[in-house]
Design an enzyme around this catalytic site. Structure first.
Site, mmCIF file in Angstrom:
data_model
loop_
_atom_site.group_PDB
_atom_site.id
_atom_site.type_symbol
_atom_site.label_atom_id
_atom_site.label_comp_id
_atom_site.label_asym_id
_atom_site.label_seq_id
_atom_site.Cartn_x
_atom_site.Cartn_y
_atom_site.Cartn_z
ATOM 1 N N CYS A 2 0.863 -1.168 0.000
ATOM 2 C CA CYS A 2 0.000 0.000 0.000
ATOM 3 C C CYS A 2 0.901 1.220 0.000
ATOM 4 O O CYS A 2 2.106 1.106 0.205
ATOM 5 C CB CYS A 2 -0.877 0.024 1.245
ATOM 6 S SG CYS A 2 -1.866 -1.468 1.425
ATOM 7 N N ARG A 27 1.365 1.527 -5.912
ATOM 8 C CA ARG A 27 1.578 0.551 -4.838
ATOM 9 C C ARG A 27 0.301 -0.172 -4.453
ATOM 10 O O ARG A 27 0.328 -1.144 -3.687
ATOM 11 C CB ARG A 27 2.125 1.261 -3.595
ATOM 12 C CG ARG A 27 3.410 2.001 -3.833
ATOM 13 C CD ARG A 27 3.812 2.755 -2.595
ATOM 14 N NE ARG A 27 4.159 1.848 -1.519
ATOM 15 C CZ ARG A 27 5.362 1.337 -1.330
ATOM 16 N NH1 ARG A 27 6.339 1.657 -2.147
ATOM 17 N NH2 ARG A 27 5.595 0.526 -0.331
ATOM 18 N N TRP A 74 -3.874 -1.885 -1.381
ATOM 19 C CA TRP A 74 -3.877 -3.141 -2.127
ATOM 20 C C TRP A 74 -4.291 -4.179 -1.095
ATOM 21 O O TRP A 74 -3.532 -4.523 -0.196
ATOM 22 C CB TRP A 74 -2.486 -3.430 -2.666
ATOM 23 C CG TRP A 74 -2.411 -4.616 -3.572
ATOM 24 C CD1 TRP A 74 -2.647 -4.641 -4.919
ATOM 25 C CD2 TRP A 74 -2.048 -5.953 -3.209
ATOM 26 N NE1 TRP A 74 -2.464 -5.916 -5.403
ATOM 27 C CE2 TRP A 74 -2.095 -6.741 -4.383
ATOM 28 C CE3 TRP A 74 -1.701 -6.580 -2.008
ATOM 29 C CZ2 TRP A 74 -1.794 -8.104 -4.385
ATOM 30 C CZ3 TRP A 74 -1.413 -7.945 -2.015
ATOM 31 C CH2 TRP A 74 -1.463 -8.680 -3.199
ATOM 32 N N ASN A 100 1.100 0.449 5.997
ATOM 33 C CA ASN A 100 1.539 -0.376 4.868
ATOM 34 C C ASN A 100 2.275 -1.572 5.454
ATOM 35 O O ASN A 100 3.229 -1.393 6.214
ATOM 36 C CB ASN A 100 2.483 0.431 3.964
ATOM 37 C CG ASN A 100 3.166 -0.443 2.929
ATOM 38 O OD1 ASN A 100 2.591 -1.401 2.444
ATOM 39 N ND2 ASN A 100 4.395 -0.108 2.595
ATOM 40 N N GLY A 101 1.806 -2.769 5.118
ATOM 41 C CA GLY A 101 2.462 -3.976 5.637
ATOM 42 C C GLY A 101 1.426 -5.011 6.035
ATOM 43 O O GLY A 101 0.269 -4.933 5.612
ATOM 44 N N GLU A 476 10.718 -13.076 -19.900
ATOM 45 C CA GLU A 476 10.299 -11.708 -19.591
ATOM 46 C C GLU A 476 9.226 -11.228 -20.577
ATOM 47 O O GLU A 476 8.274 -10.554 -20.193
ATOM 48 C CB GLU A 476 11.523 -10.776 -19.600
ATOM 49 C CG GLU A 476 11.235 -9.313 -19.381
ATOM 50 C CD GLU A 476 10.569 -8.967 -18.043
ATOM 51 O OE1 GLU A 476 10.419 -9.859 -17.192
ATOM 52 O OE2 GLU A 476 10.167 -7.809 -17.890
ATOM 53 N N LYS A 480 5.611 -9.960 -19.309
ATOM 54 C CA LYS A 480 5.151 -8.603 -19.638
ATOM 55 C C LYS A 480 3.781 -8.657 -20.287
ATOM 56 O O LYS A 480 2.878 -7.918 -19.936
ATOM 57 C CB LYS A 480 6.173 -7.970 -20.599
ATOM 58 C CG LYS A 480 6.378 -6.515 -20.541
ATOM 59 C CD LYS A 480 7.253 -5.998 -19.423
ATOM 60 C CE LYS A 480 6.987 -6.567 -18.109
ATOM 61 N NZ LYS A 480 7.856 -6.229 -17.022
ATOM 62 N N GLU A 483 0.872 -9.832 -17.804
ATOM 63 C CA GLU A 483 0.489 -8.959 -16.689
ATOM 64 C C GLU A 483 -0.285 -7.735 -17.141
ATOM 65 O O GLU A 483 -1.141 -7.247 -16.404
ATOM 66 C CB GLU A 483 1.691 -8.561 -15.823
ATOM 67 C CG GLU A 483 2.700 -7.672 -16.472
ATOM 68 C CD GLU A 483 3.915 -7.406 -15.588
ATOM 69 O OE1 GLU A 483 3.768 -7.328 -14.369
ATOM 70 O OE2 GLU A 483 5.018 -7.286 -16.142
ATOM 71 N N HIS A 499 8.272 -31.846 -26.298
ATOM 72 C CA HIS A 499 8.081 -32.705 -25.123
ATOM 73 C C HIS A 499 6.738 -32.454 -24.434
ATOM 74 O O HIS A 499 6.572 -32.803 -23.266
ATOM 75 C CB HIS A 499 9.237 -32.514 -24.132
ATOM 76 C CG HIS A 499 10.553 -32.908 -24.711
ATOM 77 N ND1 HIS A 499 10.883 -34.218 -25.003
ATOM 78 C CD2 HIS A 499 11.610 -32.156 -25.107
ATOM 79 C CE1 HIS A 499 12.087 -34.255 -25.539
ATOM 80 N NE2 HIS A 499 12.555 -33.015 -25.618
ATOM 81 N N LYS A 597 3.068 -2.668 -7.440
ATOM 82 C CA LYS A 597 4.460 -2.592 -7.858
ATOM 83 C C LYS A 597 5.417 -3.133 -6.811
ATOM 84 O O LYS A 597 6.385 -3.807 -7.125
ATOM 85 C CB LYS A 597 4.822 -1.150 -8.182
ATOM 86 C CG LYS A 597 6.217 -1.069 -8.766
ATOM 87 C CD LYS A 597 6.351 0.038 -9.732
ATOM 88 C CE LYS A 597 7.658 -0.042 -10.484
ATOM 89 N NZ LYS A 597 7.650 -1.065 -11.541
#
Ligand code: F6R
Length: 602
Positions: A2, A27, A74, A100-101, A476, A480, A483, A499, A597
């Protein structure tokens, strides 16, 4: 996950806090709230949804006050809702908190308080902090904060206001970032520098278990024994431009476009500048192996680096997801170099991995973007990427900066070990220096990449393939895309297709094939033929393309380069492709759903 901000000073706190929250929205963005110390005590507005929804509420019923705290959330405990949003105020209306946490023992705290008659309003862990603070409060807010901190298990960065202290803002932290800003008109707290940059570039980085006591013209710091601490403010060299879109529709596009400059800055700081001699303080010959550990894109940078290190240094490199590494009782010792890669420097799993590595005696080297962050401070040595503030949730420029530092490190390491002669070392360093100009050339292809990407929005599955280092960067590319576009995608080593994965290839599947390894060109092209013959369309990205079959194939041609550093080129094409697929779908690119983020929780 957050963002928190607070202000005390001579100006109205509300616009300062709302503006700061905009800079912290990366965030978390499922709800937001603000509390100011108004005429009659705390005035609180909390609103589910994006920050605009909070702004609309505030426009309807304006608040004002010279001190306030704000939060962008968040959700971890309790769904996104008005009631679960911060700030949380205790039931006696005495103490207001933004957090935040994660408080791991909040259930025990809540149960104990409920048994004593305290009524909780929300489902959050954070409310337990406000309620506990009120429960302990006996007229001395500092004592209260110290007692509360002593009870909390987990991580927190807190902004606290107390009804009896109309001009004092308190902050404390453990394992989550918090800075204190100092301007002519007031004092600030924030989760990250961009939130206060409009007002000041003078910041203090708060350490764990330090308390900041802030008034309009005063910032004091104390330890948990209430002893004053001497702290020196640092001057942030970022400009506010870094935290503004600068005319681009999204931060992500702006940050993609910034990459030539970011790479130039990072390369020069790592060859001659502020990062010093990149291998200083490390006895390269002492290390029997290298472990790179990180999360998400930073992990993918590690996978690329594994190929570069192993090829140049002839040393064994393991790449581990930090969330796995931290719990696996890793086989490492004083002869292991553990490299931590993190944009934020605050990713909870990467912090835990670093502490695990240190406890086993390994040398820890971090590659971090955010100065003053936990990983930057705690690792034995830190190399900074010069990416500036990265606002889009999906990393681009910080990833590219991580790559070049890892390349330079590998080259210097190999030279120190005598694995490459000085002439070859110089050659490779100048190849790295030539990357920004080559990236500029790729960025010139933006219109054709955009046009092609607009034809790809309908795909349900997109596979990324490559061999060797091209496989590493395919990881990557896939991350990208998924997301920000919400299209299912996976990356595979080309040789693995047969395979199992090839059974997923059918009409209307897109395969993105990366081809920079000349010696493996024939191999990847036979994979391309195999998927085309099963109905797939192919996007081929590479610098060594030849006479490929036409028809079901679209090419993005990259500038000439050896394969070793080619991921820095491929990734730019992959970023633009993903960006434009998502843009054509009309998605909220800078704030993809469910993501944040800075992942400061497990
Ligand atoms: C993806 C992305 C994430 C981060 C990951 C690690 O675009 O940005 O996967 O790379 O959350 O974050 P840091 O680098 O801050 O440790």
């Amino acid at each position: 996950m957050c963002g928190i901000i607070g202000y005390v000073g001579s100006e109205n706190a509300v616009p300062i806090i709302v503006d700061g929250l905009k800079k912290l929205e990366y965030r978390g963005y499922d709800s937001a709230g603000i509390a100011v110390y108004g005429r009659g005590g705390f005035d609180v507005v909390k609103q589910e949804g994006r920050l605009e929804a909070l702004e609309a509420r505030l426009a309807g019923s304006p608040l004002s006050g010279n001190m306030g705290i704000g939060h962008t959330r968040w959700a971890t405990h309790g769904e996104p809702s008005d009631i679960n949003s911060h700030p949380h105020v205790g039931s006696k209306n005495k103490i207001a908190v933004v957090h935040n946490g994660i408080i791991e023992n909040y259930k025990q705290i809540k149960e104990r308080l409920e048994q004593r008659g305290v009524r909780f309003a929300s489902q959050t862990d954070s409310e337990a902090i406000a309620q506990l603070a009120e429960y302990y409060y006996d007229g001395d807010i500092m004592d209260t904060v110290i007692r509360v901190a002593g009870r909390l298990e987990g991580s927190y960065a807190l902004g606290i206001m107390c009804l009896d202290e109309p001009d004092t803002l308190i902050a404390v932290k453990k394992d989550n970032p918090l800075i204190v800003g100092v301007s002519e008109h007031g004092r600030f707290i924030a989760s990250d520098v961009p939130a206060v940059l409009k007002h000041t570039n003078k910041v203090y980085y708060l350490n764990d278990m330090e308390i900041a006591v802030l008034r309009e013209g005063d910032a004091r710091f104390f330890n948990f024994d209430k002893e004053p601490l001497e702290k020196t403010p640092e001057t942030v060299t970022w400009s506010l431009d870094g935290a503004e879109k600068g005319g681009y529709p999204h931060f992500m596009l702006k940050e993609i476009m910034e990459q030539p400059k970011i790479l130039r800055d990072t390369i020069s700081s790592s060859m001659t500048g502020s990062n010093g001699d990149i291998i200083d303080g490390m006895d390269a010959a002492r290390f029997g192996k290298v472990v790179i550990t990180a999360c998400g894109s930073a992990y993918n940078a590690g996978v690329v680096a594994k190929y570069v290190f192993e090829r140049l240094c002839r040393i064994s490199v393991e790449v581990e997801l930090a969330s796995e590494f931290r719990y696996k009782d890793a086989v490492i010792d004083e002869k292991t170099l553990v490299i931590l890669v993190s944009q934020s420097g605050e990713t909870a799993d990467t912090i835990a991995a670093m502490r695990e590595a240190k406890s086993k005696g390994a040398f820890t080297l971090s590659i971090v973007n955010v100065v003053g962050s936990t990983i930057a401070k705690e690792a034995d040595r830190c190399l900074f990427t010069a990416a500036g503030p990265e606002i889009a949730v999906a990393t681009t420029k910080a990833f590219s900066a991580q790559l070049v530092i890892l390349y330079i490190l590998a080259v210097r390491f190999a030279a120190r070990l005598g694995k490459v002669p000085p002439g070859r070392e110089r050659e490779m360093l100048s190849e790295i220096e030539s990357l920004p100009a080559k990236i500029t050339e790729i960025l010139r292809q933006v219109d054709s990449i955009q046009k092609y990407a607009s034809t790809c929005v309908g795909y349900k599955n997109i596979f990324f393939i490559g061999r060797n280092i091209d496989y590493a960067i395919a990881l990557e590319g896939s991350l990208k895309l998924k997301e920000i576009s919400y299209i299912h995608s996976e990356a595979y080593a080309g040789g693995e297709l047969k395979h199992g994965t090839i059974s997923l290839i059918e009409d209307e599947t897109l395969v993105v094939a990366i081809a920079n390894c000349e010696r493996l060109y024939g191999k990847i092209m036979s994979n391309v033929e195999q998927v085309i013959s099963r109905g797939a369309k192919v996007l081929l990205i590479g610098s060594c393309l030849g006479a490929e079959p036409d028809g079901k194939l679209y090419r993005i041609i990259l500038p000439e380069s050896g394969d070793l550093f080619s991921p820095s080129l491929s990734v730019v094409a992959l970023q633009l492709f993903s960006y434009y697929v998502a843009a054509n779908k009309g998605l909220d690119i800078d704030k993809p759903r469910n993501l944040a983020k800075s992942v400061t929780v497990e």
